[in-house]
Motif scaffolding. Structure first.
Motif, PDB file in Angstrom:
ATOM      1  N   ARG A  85      -7.331 -20.469  -1.018  1.00 53.53           N
ATOM      2  CA  ARG A  85      -6.406 -20.280   0.098  1.00 53.53           C
ATOM      3  C   ARG A  85      -5.994 -18.722   0.313  1.00 53.53           C
ATOM      4  NH1 ARG A  85      -7.371 -24.985   3.204  1.00 53.53           N
ATOM      5  NH2 ARG A  85      -7.325 -26.651   1.760  1.00 53.53           N
ATOM      6  N   ILE A  86      -6.524 -18.020  -0.385  1.00 53.15           N
ATOM      7  CA  ILE A  86      -6.299 -16.639  -0.301  1.00 53.15           C
ATOM      8  C   ILE A  86      -6.857 -16.132   1.170  1.00 53.15           C
ATOM      9  CG2 ILE A  86      -6.960 -14.165  -1.032  1.00 53.15           C
ATOM     10  CD1 ILE A  86      -4.930 -15.494  -2.837  1.00 53.15           C
ATOM     11  N   ALA A  87      -6.150 -15.565   2.117  1.00 53.11           N
ATOM     12  CA  ALA A  87      -6.545 -14.827   3.277  1.00 53.11           C
ATOM     13  C   ALA A  87      -7.437 -13.549   3.003  1.00 53.11           C
ATOM     14  CB  ALA A  87      -5.389 -14.615   4.034  1.00 53.11           C
ATOM     15  N   VAL A  88      -8.542 -13.767   3.537  1.00 51.15           N
ATOM     16  CA  VAL A  88      -9.296 -12.499   3.397  1.00 51.15           C
ATOM     17  C   VAL A  88      -9.491 -11.594   4.839  1.00 51.15           C
ATOM     18  CG1 VAL A  88     -10.747 -12.969   1.583  1.00 51.15           C
ATOM     19  CG2 VAL A  88     -11.391 -14.015   3.966  1.00 51.15           C
ATOM     20  N   TRP A  89      -9.110 -12.159   5.955  1.00 45.58           N
ATOM     21  CA  TRP A  89      -9.200 -11.544   7.219  1.00 45.58           C
ATOM     22  C   TRP A  89      -8.616 -12.308   8.235  1.00 45.58           C
ATOM     23  CZ3 TRP A  89     -14.575 -11.776   5.339  1.00 45.58           C
ATOM     24  CH2 TRP A  89     -15.168 -12.821   6.027  1.00 45.58           C
ATOM     25  N   SER A  90      -8.264 -11.500   9.416  1.00 48.51           N
ATOM     26  CA  SER A  90      -7.720 -12.352  10.540  1.00 48.51           C
ATOM     27  C   SER A  90      -8.062 -11.906  11.920  1.00 48.51           C
ATOM     28  CB  SER A  90      -6.210 -12.562  10.486  1.00 48.51           C
ATOM     29  OG  SER A  90      -5.593 -11.060  10.199  1.00 48.51           O
ATOM     30  N   ASN A  91      -7.921 -12.618  13.043  1.00 54.75           N
ATOM     31  CA  ASN A  91      -8.046 -11.961  14.052  1.00 54.75           C
ATOM     32  C   ASN A  91      -6.935 -12.406  15.211  1.00 54.75           C
ATOM     33  OD1 ASN A  91     -10.997 -12.728  13.328  1.00 54.75           O
ATOM     34  ND2 ASN A  91     -11.410 -11.395  14.807  1.00 54.75           N
ATOM     35  N   TYR A  92      -6.671 -11.444  15.669  1.00 56.53           N
ATOM     36  CA  TYR A  92      -5.378 -11.509  16.723  1.00 56.53           C
ATOM     37  C   TYR A  92      -5.795 -11.834  18.176  1.00 56.53           C
ATOM     38  CZ  TYR A  92      -2.662  -9.899  12.900  1.00 56.53           C
ATOM     39  OH  TYR A  92      -1.894  -9.673  11.505  1.00 56.53           O
ATOM     40  N   ALA A  93      -4.879 -12.515  18.821  1.00 60.60           N
ATOM     41  CA  ALA A  93      -5.308 -12.760  20.009  1.00 60.60           C
ATOM     42  C   ALA A  93      -5.522 -11.636  20.884  1.00 60.60           C
ATOM     43  CB  ALA A  93      -3.927 -13.608  20.816  1.00 60.60           C
ATOM     44  N   GLY A  94      -4.796 -10.417  20.735  1.00 59.73           N
ATOM     45  CA  GLY A  94      -4.888  -9.503  21.679  1.00 59.73           C
ATOM     46  C   GLY A  94      -6.206  -8.605  21.719  1.00 59.73           C
ATOM     47  N   ALA A  95      -6.903  -8.447  20.492  1.00 63.38           N
ATOM     48  CA  ALA A  95      -8.176  -8.204  20.335  1.00 63.38           C
ATOM     49  C   ALA A  95      -9.302  -9.119  20.243  1.00 63.38           C
ATOM     50  CB  ALA A  95      -8.397  -7.183  19.057  1.00 63.38           C
ATOM     51  N   GLY A  96      -8.766 -10.478  20.468  1.00 61.71           N
ATOM     52  CA  GLY A  96      -9.695 -11.510  20.135  1.00 61.71           C
ATOM     53  C   GLY A  96     -10.665 -11.598  18.978  1.00 61.71           C
ATOM     54  N   ASP A  97     -11.914 -11.820  19.419  1.00 60.18           N
ATOM     55  CA  ASP A  97     -12.933 -11.912  18.136  1.00 60.18           C
ATOM     56  C   ASP A  97     -13.516 -10.565  18.031  1.00 60.18           C
ATOM     57  OD1 ASP A  97     -12.153 -14.519  17.469  1.00 60.18           O
ATOM     58  OD2 ASP A  97     -13.805 -15.138  19.083  1.00 60.18           O
ATOM     59  N   ALA A  98     -13.198  -9.495  18.837  1.00 56.34           N
ATOM     60  CA  ALA A  98     -13.610  -8.247  18.907  1.00 56.34           C
ATOM     61  C   ALA A  98     -13.571  -7.543  17.403  1.00 56.34           C
ATOM     62  CB  ALA A  98     -13.567  -7.461  19.981  1.00 56.34           C
ATOM     63  N   ILE A  99     -12.388  -7.452  16.951  1.00 54.53           N
ATOM     64  CA  ILE A  99     -12.093  -6.519  16.011  1.00 54.53           C
ATOM     65  C   ILE A  99     -11.509  -7.504  14.989  1.00 54.53           C
ATOM     66  CG2 ILE A  99     -10.426  -4.893  15.129  1.00 54.53           C
ATOM     67  CD1 ILE A  99     -10.704  -3.293  17.808  1.00 54.53           C
ATOM     68  N   ARG A 100     -11.782  -7.384  13.699  1.00 57.75           N
ATOM     69  CA  ARG A 100     -11.623  -8.169  12.663  1.00 57.75           C
ATOM     70  C   ARG A 100     -10.497  -7.160  11.644  1.00 57.75           C
ATOM     71  NH1 ARG A 100     -16.014 -11.364   9.583  1.00 57.75           N
ATOM     72  NH2 ARG A 100     -16.050 -12.452  11.561  1.00 57.75           N
ATOM     73  N   PHE A 101      -9.457  -8.016  11.217  1.00 55.76           N
ATOM     74  CA  PHE A 101      -8.644  -7.378  10.395  1.00 55.76           C
ATOM     75  C   PHE A 101      -8.677  -7.766   9.057  1.00 55.76           C
ATOM     76  CE2 PHE A 101      -5.099  -5.596  13.366  1.00 55.76           C
ATOM     77  CZ  PHE A 101      -5.748  -5.687  14.444  1.00 55.76           C
ATOM     78  N   VAL A 102      -9.534  -6.974   8.206  1.00 56.27           N
ATOM     79  CA  VAL A 102      -9.653  -7.201   6.911  1.00 56.27           C
ATOM     80  C   VAL A 102      -8.523  -6.833   5.993  1.00 56.27           C
ATOM     81  CG1 VAL A 102     -11.453  -6.877   5.104  1.00 56.27           C
ATOM     82  CG2 VAL A 102     -12.336  -7.107   7.287  1.00 56.27           C
ATOM     83  N   ARG A 103      -8.129  -7.928   5.095  1.00 53.24           N
ATOM     84  CA  ARG A 103      -6.927  -7.641   4.191  1.00 53.24           C
ATOM     85  C   ARG A 103      -7.361  -6.708   2.900  1.00 53.24           C
ATOM     86  NH1 ARG A 103      -2.439 -11.973   4.939  1.00 53.24           N
ATOM     87  NH2 ARG A 103      -3.071 -12.370   7.319  1.00 53.24           N
TER      88      ARG A 103
END
Ligand SMILES: [Zn+2]
Ligand SMILES: [Zn+2]
Length: 164
Positions: A85-103
């Motif tokens: 259950r460790i989070a590795v990345w996320s996507n925010y609604a603003g940037a949609g799937d276009a930009i990934r936020f890698v932890r």
């Protein structure tokens, strides 16, 4: 595509079920001091590397996408290892799937990606002392004011491809 001689950035979850590789350097690195990031991490801030999804290869395992409330109210999708259950990345609604936020903390060598900017410092924990040579903003910022020309170009290409 691997831009230049940058060696890949590899990382993964705690149980090593999920392993990934960023094949190029990220567009930008956020150190976010908002209350939401503090709660999600259980810590003082979150460190996210912003990158195009096509530059993130899943080497092993799969991620479970968890719908999670977000500061904007529009929600975010957090990708987690289905086992630990460790989070590795996320996507925010603003940037949609276009930009990934890698932890950044899930990288094998997180030291390679220090923050390019500190954001939402208005809610920064008072004992966190920011370096004077890194930009810091009370809330958010405009990419055009802080991103490199190369990163802005990559972002423009990303949105051009999406609207096609
Ligand atoms: Zn795991
Ligand atoms: Zn935040």
């Amino acid at each position: 595509m691997n831009t230049g001689a940058t060696r890949p950035y590899e990382g993964g979850c705690a149980c090593r079920h999920v392993r990934y590789r960023m094949t190029t350097k990220p567009l930008f690195v956020h150190c976010c001091h908002c209350r939401w990031c503090q709660r999600e991490t259980g810590s003082a801030f979150a460190l996210n590397a912003l990158i195009e999804p096509e530059h993130v290869e899943l080497l092993q395992g799969e991620v479970e996408v968890v719908d999670t409330p977000s500061y904007s109210g529009e929600g975010q999708k957090i990708s987690r290892c289905p086992k630990c259950r460790i989070a590795v990345w996320s996507n925010y609604a603003g940037a949609g799937d276009a930009i990934r936020f890698v932890r950044v903390g899930t990288l094998d060598e997180p030291d390679r990606l220090p923050p390019d900017i500190h954001i939402y410092t208005a809610s920064k924990q008072p004992w966190v002392i920011l370096p004077t040579d890194t930009p810091a903003v009370a809330e958010y910022y405009r990419a055009a004011d802080h991103w490199s020309p190369e990163s802005l170009q990559r972002r423009a290409a990303l949105y051009a491809n999406r609207s096609r």
